[in-house]
Design an enzyme around this catalytic site. Structure first.
Site, PDB file in Angstrom:
ATOM      1  N   LYS A  54     -16.734 -29.538   1.151  1.00 20.71           N
ATOM      2  CA  LYS A  54     -17.120 -28.535   2.155  1.00 20.71           C
ATOM      3  C   LYS A  54     -15.966 -28.290   3.113  1.00 20.71           C
ATOM      4  O   LYS A  54     -15.649 -27.153   3.455  1.00 20.71           O
ATOM      5  CB  LYS A  54     -18.373 -29.010   2.925  1.00 20.71           C
ATOM      6  CG  LYS A  54     -19.647 -28.866   2.101  1.00 20.71           C
ATOM      7  CD  LYS A  54     -20.853 -29.553   2.719  1.00 20.71           C
ATOM      8  CE  LYS A  54     -22.040 -29.444   1.751  1.00 20.71           C
ATOM      9  NZ  LYS A  54     -23.222 -30.181   2.137  1.00 20.71           N
ATOM     10  N   GLN A  98     -25.279 -33.950   6.668  1.00 22.86           N
ATOM     11  CA  GLN A  98     -25.394 -34.199   5.234  1.00 22.86           C
ATOM     12  C   GLN A  98     -26.598 -35.084   4.935  1.00 22.86           C
ATOM     13  O   GLN A  98     -26.790 -36.127   5.562  1.00 22.86           O
ATOM     14  CB  GLN A  98     -24.084 -34.843   4.729  1.00 22.86           C
ATOM     15  CG  GLN A  98     -24.003 -35.006   3.229  1.00 22.86           C
ATOM     16  CD  GLN A  98     -23.944 -33.681   2.469  1.00 22.86           C
ATOM     17  OE1 GLN A  98     -23.501 -32.650   2.995  1.00 22.86           O
ATOM     18  NE2 GLN A  98     -24.396 -33.691   1.240  1.00 22.86           N
ATOM     19  N   ASP A 121     -27.485 -24.630   7.150  1.00 22.84           N
ATOM     20  CA  ASP A 121     -28.256 -25.048   5.969  1.00 22.84           C
ATOM     21  C   ASP A 121     -29.548 -24.234   5.838  1.00 22.84           C
ATOM     22  O   ASP A 121     -30.164 -24.224   4.780  1.00 22.84           O
ATOM     23  CB  ASP A 121     -28.686 -26.522   6.124  1.00 22.84           C
ATOM     24  CG  ASP A 121     -27.773 -27.498   5.405  1.00 22.84           C
ATOM     25  OD1 ASP A 121     -27.221 -27.126   4.360  1.00 22.84           O
ATOM     26  OD2 ASP A 121     -27.636 -28.630   5.903  1.00 22.84           O
TER      27      ASP A 121
HETATM   28  N1  GUN Z   1     -27.417 -32.929   0.414  1.00 22.20           N
HETATM   29  C1  GUN Z   1     -27.480 -32.350  -0.812  1.00 22.20           C
HETATM   30  N2  GUN Z   1     -27.482 -31.003  -0.701  1.00 22.20           N
HETATM   31  C2  GUN Z   1     -27.411 -30.728   0.627  1.00 22.20           C
HETATM   32  C3  GUN Z   1     -27.374 -29.520   1.365  1.00 22.20           C
HETATM   33  O1  GUN Z   1     -27.403 -28.413   0.826  1.00 22.20           O
HETATM   34  N3  GUN Z   1     -27.293 -29.651   2.719  1.00 22.20           N
HETATM   35  C4  GUN Z   1     -27.284 -30.873   3.325  1.00 22.20           C
HETATM   36  N4  GUN Z   1     -27.231 -30.903   4.655  1.00 22.20           N
HETATM   37  N5  GUN Z   1     -27.324 -32.010   2.662  1.00 22.20           N
HETATM   38  C5  GUN Z   1     -27.380 -31.938   1.316  1.00 22.20           C
END
Ligand code: GUN
Length: 287
Positions: A54, A98, A121
């Site tokens: 990311k 996350q 998100d």
């Molecule tokens: N863990 C796995 N996929 C995601 C996501 O799309 N966002 C977040 N915050 N955590 C994740």
């Protein structure tokens, strides 16, 4: 006949180039660089890889990015304090925590603490509610990425039988809603669905997000169907595979996404799109 393989990597590259151009334009016009903060708690190796990717994607798109690493024994209070600090940080337009969090932390409370306008998100109840009524600022990244793939491939959704396998808050439920907004006839299947193959065989568009390796096999799909595989499973031999058995399904489907190289690259791409949207909205508000 072998299915067309939908090249998510390529579509993600094209989309990211477009986002980078729009981010550069925003910065030239306003002096504001879109900024994303990612909080990671603990040392889950898969999460560490996702977070690194990311950050890299942000930087490649000309965005500002910070990763805040917190130890696995972080308290709820300490995590809330960190979110609080980011809330008022003008350089940060998007905040992402996350998931999964260590078991002692209250995930729902953490999501609710992120201000909806920085919730890139789209997990906050305000944003999920907005998606339900079709009036949203952000879409959750994976379902949004799936919609982008379908759009890029010119796949019409209106009037089509769309079947979503999986009902998670992150993928299945919002995916069903987006397909519904696009005028699909949508069915959601899950672990308690009876005669699952009878339902999946009805699908013109099948989206699979159930978290079980190679779960959907060629005999479970309609000839010519579009098959979108959201799964990402690590086999014992370390190989990555999706929820769809690619070998048998690609013989029956009309179009199919591979794993890796299908939906995966689109997820981070849509996070960049959301970060850009958050920055634009923040400027609009401050002017
Ligand atoms: N863990 C796995 N996929 C995601 C996501 O799309 N966002 C977040 N915050 N955590 C994740």
């Amino acid at each position: 006949m072998a299915a067309k393989i939908i090249d998510g990597k390529k579509i993600a590259e094209l989309t990211r180039a477009d986002i980078a151009a729009r981010a550069a334009q925003l910065e030239a016009q306003s002096g504001v660089k879109p900024g994303l903060a990612v909080i990671i708690v603990g040392d889950n190796p898969a999460s560490q890889v996702y977070v690194r990717n990311k950050k890299k994607a942000c930087e490649q798109a000309g965005m500002y990015s910070v990763v805040i690493e917190m130890p696995g024994d972080t308290t709820q209070e300490a995590l809330m304090k960190q979110i609080e600090a980011l809330k008022t940080d003008d350089k940060i337009h998007g905040i992402l925590v996350q998931l999964p969090l260590p078991a002692h932390l209250d995930e729902d409370a953490v999501i609710a603490a992120i201000p909806p306008e920085k919730d890139v998100d789209a997990f906050h109840p305000v944003n999920t509610g907005k998606i339900m009524i079709g009036d949203y600022d952000f879409l959750p990244c994976t379902p949004a990425g799936v919609m982008k793939l379908l759009e890029h491939e010119g796949i019409e959704i209106a009037g089509k039988e769309c079947v979503v396998v999986g009902r998670s808050n992150i993928v299945g439920k919002p995916q069903a809603m987006l397909l519904l907004h696009a005028n699909g006839t949508v069915t959601v299947c899950h672990s308690r669905t009876k005669n699952l193959a009878d339902v999946t065989r009805r699908a013109d568009i099948l989206v699979v997000a159930i978290g079980k390796a190679n779960f959907i096999t060629g005999d479970m799909i309609k000839p010519g169907a579009v098959v979108i595989d959201v799964g990402m499973n690590r086999l014992e031999n370390k190989k990555l595979c999706g929820d769809v058995d690619f070998a048998s399904c690609s013989e029956v489907a009309g179009a199919i996404t591979p794993v890796p190289g299908g939906v995966g690259p689109m997820t981070i791409t849509m996070l960049l799109e959301n970060t850009l949207t958050a920055a634009k909205k923040a400027i609009g508000k401050n002017l």
